[in-house]
Write a protein that holds these residues in place. Structure first.
Motif, mmCIF file in Angstrom:
data_model
loop_
_atom_site.group_PDB
_atom_site.id
_atom_site.type_symbol
_atom_site.label_atom_id
_atom_site.label_comp_id
_atom_site.label_asym_id
_atom_site.label_seq_id
_atom_site.Cartn_x
_atom_site.Cartn_y
_atom_site.Cartn_z
ATOM 1 N N UNK A 1 -33.735 74.040 -90.142
ATOM 2 C CA UNK A 1 -33.684 75.362 -90.757
ATOM 3 C C UNK A 1 -32.350 76.020 -90.420
ATOM 4 N N UNK A 2 -31.635 76.424 -91.461
ATOM 5 C CA UNK A 2 -30.318 77.046 -91.321
ATOM 6 C C UNK A 2 -30.409 78.468 -91.856
ATOM 7 N N UNK A 3 -29.838 79.426 -91.124
ATOM 8 C CA UNK A 3 -29.941 80.813 -91.572
ATOM 9 C C UNK A 3 -28.888 81.140 -92.624
ATOM 10 N N UNK A 4 -28.894 82.384 -93.094
ATOM 11 C CA UNK A 4 -28.023 82.784 -94.199
ATOM 12 C C UNK A 4 -26.547 82.749 -93.823
ATOM 13 N N UNK A 5 -26.240 82.711 -92.517
ATOM 14 C CA UNK A 5 -24.853 82.638 -92.071
ATOM 15 C C UNK A 5 -24.395 81.203 -91.820
ATOM 16 N N UNK A 6 -25.293 80.249 -92.055
ATOM 17 C CA UNK A 6 -24.935 78.851 -91.860
ATOM 18 C C UNK A 6 -25.181 78.342 -90.470
ATOM 19 N N UNK A 7 -25.914 79.090 -89.647
ATOM 20 C CA UNK A 7 -26.195 78.688 -88.283
ATOM 21 C C UNK A 7 -27.582 78.050 -88.202
ATOM 22 N N UNK A 8 -27.691 76.941 -87.469
ATOM 23 C CA UNK A 8 -28.974 76.263 -87.307
ATOM 24 C C UNK A 8 -29.908 77.134 -86.476
#
Length: 222
Positions: free
Chosen positions: A192-199
């Protein structure tokens, strides 16, 4: 008699040293994915050839350069089943779930993609995407993946099926999404990756509680 005895003794000692050396070599040899990593491969029916017979079958003589010649990948670009190029920058602004699969996988991948279908149905049009990246790009062409995606009713805008060069995909799996992959095998994790591209986390989809936690995490992000 003494000569024969000495010769036998020498041969015996040679065999002992040979066995010891072989054991040491085996212990020092690379073992592949760690003990905590679960990987899936294509099942081979009796009499059939394995998907990968030896390392030469997955060797690639072509030099692949990552975007901007990055020493360690932090972004990627792959070809979607539509034939369009998808860049990681294009995905920013929305959370997304990453998985690895291959279309000829007989059992695990269909189960895995059925789970993605459940996620798609729950979060349809809610601003989350699903990425299915092939670990057998030689066979998984955009045309093949279009037919495969249709089996699951994959929405072309929300659920992306991506392919590219195997060497490059290995790097994407290992350097960006921390997943050990190779031709014909992958882990059971959803990333799962957030909207900022961080796992945000790694979720084992066969585990009901982890699958529930994944859905809760997606809902919280949305």
């Amino acid at each position: 008699m003494r000569t024969a005895s000495n010769l036998a003794a020498i041969l015996f000692v040679g065999v002992i040293f040979g066995l010891v050396g072989r054991t040491l070599r085996q212990r020092s040899a690379p073992t592949g994915p760690g003990p905590q990593d679960v990987v899936y491969t294509a099942e081979v029916a009796p009499g059939e050839e394995p998907l990968v017979a030896d390392s030469t079958e997955i060797a690639n003589d072509e030099v692949i350069h990552p975007p901007e010649d990055e020493a360690w990948l932090s972004r990627f670009e792959l070809t979607e089943r539509s034939g369009e190029l998808v860049k990681s920058e294009d995905l920013l602004g929305e959370p997304y779930v990453v998985s690895f699969f291959f279309t000829t996988c007989p059992s695990v991948c269909p189960q895995q993609n059925q789970k993605l279908k459940e996620l798609q149905e729950r979060f349809r049009d809610e601003g989350v995407k699903f990425l299915a990246i092939s670990v057998d790009p030689e066979n998984d062409t955009p045309e093949v993946m279009r037919e495969y995606a249709a089996r699951f009713g994959a929405d072309k805008d929300q659920w992306l099926f991506l392919t590219g060069d195997l060497t490059y995909i290995r790097r994407i799996g290992g350097e960006i999404f921390q997943q050990p992959i190779d031709k014909g095998f992958h882990t059971e994790k959803f990333v799962l990756v957030d909207a900022k591209g961080k796992i945000e986390g790694f979720y084992s989809w066969p585990e009901p509680r982890q699958f529930e936690k994944l859905q809760a995490a997606i809902s919280e992000m949305l």
